[in-house]
Design a protein around this motif. Structure first.
Motif, PDB file in Angstrom:
ATOM      1  N   ARG A   9       0.830  -1.197   0.000  1.00 34.94           N
ATOM      2  CA  ARG A   9       0.000   0.000   0.000  1.00 34.94           C
ATOM      3  C   ARG A   9       0.870   1.253   0.000  1.00 34.94           C
ATOM      4  N   SER A  10       2.017   1.198   0.636  1.00 37.01           N
ATOM      5  CA  SER A  10       2.903   2.374   0.650  1.00 37.01           C
ATOM      6  C   SER A  10       3.250   2.803  -0.773  1.00 37.01           C
ATOM      7  N   SER A  11       3.628   1.830  -1.567  1.00 34.91           N
ATOM      8  CA  SER A  11       4.015   2.160  -2.935  1.00 34.91           C
ATOM      9  C   SER A  11       2.824   2.667  -3.723  1.00 34.91           C
ATOM     10  N   VAL A  12       1.680   2.030  -3.488  1.00 35.14           N
ATOM     11  CA  VAL A  12       0.478   2.513  -4.165  1.00 35.14           C
ATOM     12  C   VAL A  12       0.230   3.966  -3.779  1.00 35.14           C
ATOM     13  N   ARG A  13       0.366   4.264  -2.503  1.00 36.16           N
ATOM     14  CA  ARG A  13       0.108   5.625  -2.050  1.00 36.16           C
ATOM     15  C   ARG A  13       1.049   6.620  -2.738  1.00 36.16           C
ATOM     16  N   GLU A  14       2.318   6.261  -2.818  1.00 39.00           N
ATOM     17  CA  GLU A  14       3.255   7.176  -3.467  1.00 39.00           C
ATOM     18  C   GLU A  14       2.890   7.365  -4.932  1.00 39.00           C
ATOM     19  N   ALA A  15       2.500   6.272  -5.570  1.00 36.21           N
ATOM     20  CA  ALA A  15       2.099   6.371  -6.972  1.00 36.21           C
ATOM     21  C   ALA A  15       0.887   7.283  -7.111  1.00 36.21           C
ATOM     22  N   VAL A  16      -0.083   7.084  -6.233  1.00 30.13           N
ATOM     23  CA  VAL A  16      -1.301   7.901  -6.301  1.00 30.13           C
ATOM     24  C   VAL A  16      -0.969   9.363  -6.033  1.00 30.13           C
ATOM     25  N   ARG A  17      -0.071   9.599  -5.088  1.00 31.64           N
ATOM     26  CA  ARG A  17       0.360  10.979  -4.808  1.00 31.64           C
ATOM     27  C   ARG A  17       0.918  11.626  -6.076  1.00 31.64           C
ATOM     28  N   ILE A  18       1.780  10.869  -6.764  1.00 37.06           N
ATOM     29  CA  ILE A  18       2.376  11.397  -7.984  1.00 37.06           C
ATOM     30  C   ILE A  18       1.296  11.721  -9.009  1.00 37.06           C
ATOM     31  N   LEU A  19       0.370  10.781  -9.179  1.00 33.11           N
ATOM     32  CA  LEU A  19      -0.691  10.993 -10.158  1.00 33.11           C
ATOM     33  C   LEU A  19      -1.585  12.146  -9.761  1.00 33.11           C
ATOM     34  N   GLU A  20      -1.706  12.345  -8.458  1.00 32.10           N
ATOM     35  CA  GLU A  20      -2.541  13.456  -8.007  1.00 32.10           C
ATOM     36  C   GLU A  20      -1.876  14.790  -8.363  1.00 32.10           C
ATOM     37  N   VAL A  21      -0.572  14.861  -8.086  1.00 29.03           N
ATOM     38  CA  VAL A  21       0.139  16.098  -8.400  1.00 29.03           C
ATOM     39  C   VAL A  21       0.102  16.361  -9.901  1.00 29.03           C
ATOM     40  N   ARG A  22       0.151  15.284 -10.668  1.00 31.26           N
ATOM     41  CA  ARG A  22       0.120  15.458 -12.116  1.00 31.26           C
ATOM     42  C   ARG A  22      -1.284  15.724 -12.632  1.00 31.26           C
TER      43      ARG A  22
ATOM     44  N   SER B 192       6.018  11.407  10.637  1.00 30.24           N
ATOM     45  CA  SER B 192       6.636  10.115  10.368  1.00 30.24           C
ATOM     46  C   SER B 192       7.338  10.136   9.018  1.00 30.24           C
ATOM     47  N   ARG B 193       8.132   9.121   8.821  1.00 31.32           N
ATOM     48  CA  ARG B 193       8.883   9.076   7.572  1.00 31.32           C
ATOM     49  C   ARG B 193       7.936   8.892   6.385  1.00 31.32           C
ATOM     50  N   SER B 194       6.838   8.182   6.583  1.00 31.07           N
ATOM     51  CA  SER B 194       5.879   8.001   5.486  1.00 31.07           C
ATOM     52  C   SER B 194       5.405   9.345   4.968  1.00 31.07           C
ATOM     53  N   SER B 195       5.017  10.203   5.895  1.00 31.59           N
ATOM     54  CA  SER B 195       4.507  11.508   5.477  1.00 31.59           C
ATOM     55  C   SER B 195       5.604  12.326   4.808  1.00 31.59           C
ATOM     56  N   VAL B 196       6.803  12.244   5.367  1.00 31.37           N
ATOM     57  CA  VAL B 196       7.917  12.949   4.736  1.00 31.37           C
ATOM     58  C   VAL B 196       8.107  12.452   3.316  1.00 31.37           C
ATOM     59  N   ARG B 197       8.030  11.152   3.150  1.00 28.02           N
ATOM     60  CA  ARG B 197       8.244  10.591   1.821  1.00 28.02           C
ATOM     61  C   ARG B 197       7.193  11.093   0.833  1.00 28.02           C
ATOM     62  N   GLU B 198       5.928  11.131   1.274  1.00 30.04           N
ATOM     63  CA  GLU B 198       4.890  11.628   0.381  1.00 30.04           C
ATOM     64  C   GLU B 198       5.154  13.087   0.028  1.00 30.04           C
ATOM     65  N   ALA B 199       5.561  13.848   1.019  1.00 29.81           N
ATOM     66  CA  ALA B 199       5.855  15.264   0.760  1.00 29.81           C
ATOM     67  C   ALA B 199       6.996  15.385  -0.244  1.00 29.81           C
ATOM     68  N   VAL B 200       8.031  14.591  -0.037  1.00 29.12           N
ATOM     69  CA  VAL B 200       9.184  14.656  -0.930  1.00 29.12           C
ATOM     70  C   VAL B 200       8.790  14.214  -2.339  1.00 29.12           C
ATOM     71  N   ARG B 201       7.914  13.210  -2.396  1.00 31.20           N
ATOM     72  CA  ARG B 201       7.459  12.752  -3.712  1.00 31.20           C
ATOM     73  C   ARG B 201       6.748  13.885  -4.442  1.00 31.20           C
ATOM     74  N   ILE B 202       5.884  14.597  -3.706  1.00 31.14           N
ATOM     75  CA  ILE B 202       5.162  15.727  -4.297  1.00 31.14           C
ATOM     76  C   ILE B 202       6.147  16.773  -4.806  1.00 31.14           C
ATOM     77  N   LEU B 203       7.115  17.103  -3.947  1.00 34.30           N
ATOM     78  CA  LEU B 203       8.093  18.119  -4.325  1.00 34.30           C
ATOM     79  C   LEU B 203       8.937  17.654  -5.510  1.00 34.30           C
ATOM     80  N   GLU B 204       9.131  16.353  -5.602  1.00 30.65           N
ATOM     81  CA  GLU B 204       9.909  15.835  -6.719  1.00 30.65           C
ATOM     82  C   GLU B 204       9.147  16.010  -8.028  1.00 30.65           C
ATOM     83  N   VAL B 205       7.856  15.657  -7.994  1.00 33.58           N
ATOM     84  CA  VAL B 205       7.046  15.815  -9.204  1.00 33.58           C
ATOM     85  C   VAL B 205       6.976  17.278  -9.593  1.00 33.58           C
ATOM     86  N   ARG B 206       6.942  18.153  -8.612  1.00 29.56           N
ATOM     87  CA  ARG B 206       6.867  19.582  -8.905  1.00 29.56           C
ATOM     88  C   ARG B 206       8.217  20.148  -9.318  1.00 29.56           C
ATOM     89  N   GLY B 207       9.234  19.311  -9.229  1.00 33.33           N
ATOM     90  CA  GLY B 207      10.535  19.759  -9.702  1.00 33.33           C
ATOM     91  C   GLY B 207      11.325  20.586  -8.713  1.00 33.33           C
TER      92      GLY B 207
END
Lengths: 229, 229
Positions: free
Chosen positions: A46-59, B45-60
């Motif tokens: 689910r973690s990976s799914v969440r990250e993927a969904v986050r990416i798709l959301e930003v996009r 938590s690290r999960s939330s940090v990771r999601e934040a970083v993922r968002i920032l990564e997509v945003r460049g």
DNA sequence: AGATATCTGCTCATCAGACAAGTTAAATTG
DNA sequence: CAATTTAACTTGTCTGATGAGCAGATATCT
């Protein structure tokens, strides 16, 4: 370009989900698979799914609603790079016209909704502007000015409005600088900001709206003058 | 600290990290704090940090290298509006509040500036909406509705305003769909759009402004009703 | 019966901890 | 000294638990 780099599972998941949406006959607004279903389908956690969904959301491909699910979004076709260039070159007058629509109302809402913390922050921004008025640091002035306007928008507790103001003041910063170079404009700005702040502090929405309108139209006509002269 | 609440932790983290980068004297290419450090710093938590970083990564804003760390990236040449639409996860009520600020004025300008071609296009959008009213194709309805509103903004000849409306109506499509599902809403929309169009055709800015305001507030209160009931 | 309240089962949001895998630099060894 | 090993970081992934928002079924009261 380097197309052979897709180590991350979440990236693979992004691609997989994108093709699922494309081939799945989804209309924007439809509910999509849940995180758990996606995990099961794609054989990832689910973690990976969440990250993927986050990416798709930003996009902008999906939108996620807490408690409801993942929804297919309108594909963000239009705003390409070229289009962005065009729009960012919109004239300063277009920007001002829009600001004169939005900001007075923002001031109105601010006067009726701003809390103490927001007021403090606005006061500080005003103060900072005044302190930098004499100095040569134009960047600090522009920042303090933008901060003031942004803080008003923020104090309305309306997120959309806040983001709007953020982008407007940022994309305007060049034009803003020129306006602050106009003789006397800085002093006027101090006075006008003060009037707006007073109205907000007095919880007088109508006055806040009026003062903001006056501030913007004053600035605009000063810019007009300095251009034609 | 943040007067705009009810936001995801990861979103808050995004903002926090953005300001950390802005105020941290980072040059593009510099290594940033690690995920663990960020988690400790921001108390999430690290999960939330990771999601934040993922968002920032997509945003460049940052780029992440496995085993090496997080690096601050070249800021993507301030395409502010696109950034805004990405950031935008505000509630439907926030959107409406902003639309009720902007759109009536847009209608006002449209009534005073729209040319014949724009009027024709608006009429066509209205007609299309009516034709699809009976059918089940909700997507076509939503599109026609959005087109009408976008065309009004476009006819003002103000690029900034047009781009604004484009992003607003797009990001709203999902809420829009639910509103059109409300019994009677489609018929009302036809009538209200017609009234707006008439006012613009008659070159009556005040009336156009009023009709647009009525249209939006009607829709909003219908949505409110359907939610509380 | 009808309105109201509660329960239940979904959803996403967050957390903590574990282990795998890539990177880097110091420590060890020849 | 130079090559190799090791240790200590980093991000990537997984698991399982809990919190919180939402919607429909169920139960309760009037």
């Amino acid at each position: 370009m380097d197309p052979i780099r897709k180590t991350r599972l979440s990236e693979q998941a992004v691609e997989a989900i994108e093709t699922m949406i494309a081939q799945g006959n989804y209309v924007p607004g439809d509910r999509f698979l849940s995180e758990n279903e996606l995990g099961k389908e794609l054989q990832v956690s689910r973690s990976s799914v969440r990250e993927a969904v986050r990416i798709l959301e930003v996009r902008g491909r999906v939108s996620v609603l807490h408690g409801k699910g993942i929804f297919v979004a309108e594909p963000p076709e239009g705003n390409s790079f070229a289009e962005w260039i065009r729009d960012n070159r919109a004239s300063i007058f277009d920007h001002f016209e829009v600001r004169m629509i939005i900001e007075p109302k923002a001031a109105w809402y601010s006067a009726s909704k701003a809390d103490q913390d927001s007021l403090k922050a606005m006061e500080k921004a005003c103060q900072l502007f005044e302190e930098n008025a004499g100095k040569e640091d134009m960047a600090a002035l522009v920042k303090a000015d933008g901060d003031f306007h942004r803080l008003i928008a923020r104090s309305t507790n309306n997120r959309t409005l806040y983001f709007l103001m953020k982008t407007m003041t940022r994309s305007l910063s060049e034009g803003w600088i020129t306006s602050l170079h106009i003789p006397g404009r800085i002093k006027k700005t101090i006075r006008e900001h003060g009037a707006i702040l007073d109205a907000i502090r007095d919880r007088d929405p109508e006055r806040a709206e009026g003062e903001m309108m006056r501030h913007l139209s004053n600035a605009l006509s000063d810019i007009r003058d300095s251009m034609t002269r």
